[in-house]
Design an enzyme around this catalytic site. Structure first.
Site, PDB file in Angstrom:
ATOM      1  N   ASP A  73     -13.995  34.242  10.870  1.00  0.00           N
ATOM      2  CA  ASP A  73     -14.081  33.093   9.973  1.00  0.00           C
ATOM      3  C   ASP A  73     -12.667  32.624   9.584  1.00  0.00           C
ATOM      4  O   ASP A  73     -11.661  33.193  10.021  1.00  0.00           O
ATOM      5  CB  ASP A  73     -14.886  33.499   8.731  1.00  0.00           C
ATOM      6  CG  ASP A  73     -15.715  32.357   8.164  1.00  0.00           C
ATOM      7  OD1 ASP A  73     -15.363  31.177   8.387  1.00  0.00           O
ATOM      8  OD2 ASP A  73     -16.722  32.646   7.474  1.00  0.00           O
ATOM      9  N   ASP A 108     -20.537  24.516   8.271  1.00  0.00           N
ATOM     10  CA  ASP A 108     -21.832  25.201   8.336  1.00  0.00           C
ATOM     11  C   ASP A 108     -22.972  24.196   8.403  1.00  0.00           C
ATOM     12  O   ASP A 108     -22.941  23.136   7.768  1.00  0.00           O
ATOM     13  CB  ASP A 108     -22.031  26.088   7.108  1.00  0.00           C
ATOM     14  CG  ASP A 108     -21.086  27.275   7.080  1.00  0.00           C
ATOM     15  OD1 ASP A 108     -20.311  27.448   8.033  1.00  0.00           O
ATOM     16  OD2 ASP A 108     -21.116  28.026   6.091  1.00  0.00           O
TER      17      ASP A 108
END
Length: 394
Positions: free
Chosen positions: A153, A225
């Site tokens: 991430d 996302d």
């Protein structure tokens, strides 16, 4: 969306993408499949829950259909993620036997194991853990534990104002040079987008990853996302699909654009989820279930398990599909396949049913007669050059 296969004697041309860096066989020559903890279980999952889902992947037929990676997202780590020895450590209460033992249990079920970290330095309150300053150590740790895939991430990465290309390239090198010599899938996950995240230069955003990620990763996130824990909505599925579609030319075998996870029953109707599956498939995207699969209806399971649809996604050409004709409420998307067929997705973004049509000529097909397979209904028809369907709303 209705997806079909149009048979032909000559294949449409594939993209001329450069070969992936390195000479070792790719750990993911076709888009990988699996399940990830994030949207369905959040960040407080346990080893027992993970293994229960692993058992379900096997018993339900999902594993046999290719969904074979059990992927831990953020939340597996201890409150203090790095021990006195400098190594990452799992939460001792929720993973009492340790992270290597969990990977062993997953492997014992015939599955692969995935894990998560961040490219930035650990910044409490910003991300749960960070590998900044420890790339080689953490790559060696994940390999020694026996993990087969790593999601990296960029939450702490952006807080630390890192250059994502430099950080992810360094992490990729650490993964490739791990001390165990283990082959691991690298999912490059920079979700930073403007204005969603703030005002960032394009080089720091997810929409820039395509310029460097194909040379260093098996997949790269192409937008922010697709939803939130417990919630994925159709409008955001379309948003992520459109962002993902911007640079199909860089995708190919072993390297795939990643529009984020599949979200059955997290806010979409069955029809909307079938559409997401169609679009992810024609995009040659990784297929990672984000819901808790143990809770899914038979309708959702049937969508995930459809053999014809999965064959389109897993086609060895690895070509990412593209739109034919203009963007609009109704669209046609196409993806050439290795056997000379062409996969066609007829997409209705609107709130009412619509008839959508295209022609073999527009799809680049030559010939006078074609067999059309509706991948969802298994209906086979003959066509003299027109492909047409009544497509429900969404």
């Amino acid at each position: 969306a209705a997806t079909g296969l149009a048979g032909t004697a000559s294949a449409a041309p594939a993209t001329n993408a450069a070969p992936a860096a390195g000479t070792a066989p790719s750990p993911s020559p076709t888009p990988y499949q699996g399940w990830n903890t994030y949207y369905g279980l959040g960040g407080d999952f346990t080893a027992d829950e993970v293994l229960d889902v692993a058992d379900f992947l096997v018993s339900s037929g999902l594993a046999d259909a290719g969904y074979d990676i059990v992927w831990l997202d953020g939340g597996w780590q201890a409150d203090v993620p790095r021990g006195d020895d400098g190594l990452l450590q799992g939460d001792a209460e929720r993973f009492p036997d340790g992270m290597a033992a969990l990977a062993d249990e997953i492997h014992d079920r015939g599955l692969r194991a995935g894990i998560y970290t961040d490219a930035g330095p650990y910044i409490p309150g910003t991300c749960g853990l960070g590998s900044g300053g420890h790339y080689q150590t953490d790559a060696d740790t994940f390999a020694a534990w026996g993990y087969d895939a790593v999601k990296v991430d960029f939450l702490c990465g952006i807080t630390a104002d890192l250059d994502p290309q430099e950080a992810f390239t360094e992490f990729a090198q650490a993964l490739r040079n791990n001390s165990s010599g283990r082959s691991m899938i690298f999912n490059l996950c920079n979700p930073v987008t403007s204005p969603d995240w703030g005002d960032y230069p394009q080089e720091q955003q997810s929409t820039w990853s395509w310029t460097y990620a194909p040379d260093i990763a098996e997949s790269w996130r192409t937008y922010t996302d697709v939803g939130f824990v417990g919630q994925i909505q159709f409008k955001d599925v379309l948003r992520n699909f459109d962002a993902n579609a911007r640079h199909p030319e860089v995708a190919g075998p072993g390297r795939f654009s990643d529009p984020d996870y599949l979200g059955p029953e997290l806010g979409m109707t069955t029809e909307e989820f079938r559409t997401q599956m169609s679009l992810w498939t024609v995009a040659a995207a990784p297929l990672v279930i984000s819901s808790d699969p143990r809770t899914l209806s038979q309708e959702s399971m049937d969508i995930l398990l459809d053999e014809d649809v999965l064959a389109i996604d897993q086609d060895r050409l690895g070509v990412q599909g593209t739109r034919v004709g203009p963007a609009g409420t109704t669209e046609t998307w196409t993806k050439p396949l290795a056997d000379g067929s062409v996969a066609v997705a007829l997409l209705n973004r609107g709130d009412r049913a619509a008839e959508i049509a295209t022609t073999a000529r527009d799809l680049g097909l030559r010939g006078r007669s074609f067999e059309v397979l509706d991948a969802w209904t298994d209906a086979r028809t003959q066509s003299s050059g027109t492909i047409r369907a009544a497509v429900p709303a969404h």
